[in-house]
Scaffold this motif. Sequence first.
Motif, mmCIF file in Angstrom:
data_model
loop_
_atom_site.group_PDB
_atom_site.id
_atom_site.type_symbol
_atom_site.label_atom_id
_atom_site.label_comp_id
_atom_site.label_asym_id
_atom_site.label_seq_id
_atom_site.Cartn_x
_atom_site.Cartn_y
_atom_site.Cartn_z
ATOM 1 N N VAL A 164 2.793 6.653 -5.349
ATOM 2 C CA VAL A 164 1.581 6.854 -4.001
ATOM 3 C C VAL A 164 2.745 7.880 -2.563
ATOM 4 C CG1 VAL A 164 0.970 5.285 -2.306
ATOM 5 C CG2 VAL A 164 1.827 4.627 -5.205
ATOM 6 N N GLY A 167 3.955 7.765 2.817
ATOM 7 C CA GLY A 167 3.962 7.074 3.764
ATOM 8 C C GLY A 167 2.715 5.956 3.851
ATOM 9 N N ARG A 168 2.328 6.145 2.786
ATOM 10 C CA ARG A 168 1.755 4.708 2.021
ATOM 11 C C ARG A 168 1.800 3.758 1.374
ATOM 12 N NH1 ARG A 168 -3.248 6.752 -1.545
ATOM 13 N NH2 ARG A 168 -2.783 4.537 -2.120
ATOM 14 N N THR A 169 3.672 3.619 1.511
ATOM 15 C CA THR A 169 4.817 2.061 0.264
ATOM 16 C C THR A 169 4.566 1.957 1.274
ATOM 17 O OG1 THR A 169 6.396 3.286 0.783
ATOM 18 C CG2 THR A 169 5.326 4.099 -0.707
ATOM 19 N N ARG A 170 5.131 2.334 2.953
ATOM 20 C CA ARG A 170 5.101 0.701 3.781
ATOM 21 C C ARG A 170 6.406 -0.152 3.382
ATOM 22 N NH1 ARG A 170 2.874 -3.605 3.799
ATOM 23 N NH2 ARG A 170 3.143 -4.999 5.963
ATOM 24 N N ASP A 195 4.225 12.178 3.092
ATOM 25 C CA ASP A 195 3.028 12.895 2.139
ATOM 26 C C ASP A 195 3.874 13.031 0.697
ATOM 27 O OD1 ASP A 195 1.247 13.752 3.164
ATOM 28 O OD2 ASP A 195 1.911 14.633 4.797
#
Length: 220
Positions: A164, A167-170, A195
Amino acid sequence: MADHRNDPVVVIGMGRFGSALALELAARGTEVLAIDHRPKTVQALAGRLTQIAVADATDLAALRELGVENFYRAVVAIGGDLEASILATSLLVELDVEDIWAKAVTQQHKRILERIGAHHIVLPEHDMGERVAHLVSGRMLDYVEVDEDFALVKTRPPKDIVGVPLGRTRLRSKHGVTVVCVKATGEPFTYATVDTVLQYGDIIVVAGPIAKVERFVENL
């Protein structure tokens, strides 16, 4: 502000810590004045350090004779003799050495050195013991404490952030830590970005408050 990175350094006490420090500084191109009160110790290092002197670092006149007051930085590497360590440090303060580093062997020793004016205190045995404890007891590949409450840890990525984009893993909002760089198999370390997509087998360096970093790694 003046740049003193290449200025000569006085190292007082040629035990294991002091001699290793002096030799490493010399190998890096820094001029070193090494001081120890034991003639045999000085003789053993004389061929490896260009400036080394037999002198009593608890004697103000001896330090003046060696020109110690002209140095910007000094390290008191005396560990076994607490009185000598404290006296030598106090004399460096009296000589107005601007950047004094001192080795401490206990927390009480550290507090005394701070009170008399040492600018930086290191506890080599304590710090190494703490680092090894982190490595032995957990899943860390390396551990570096960079402040009282902040560390860098080398580890493997947990499965929930593999595949993943970072930036989308929080990761920061959920765990309070940040992945700062990554090393893919057979590749050098590189900076991590929003990214970056981690893979199994990667090695990551995670930064954050010590408690949060430890909790993050323990939950891998």
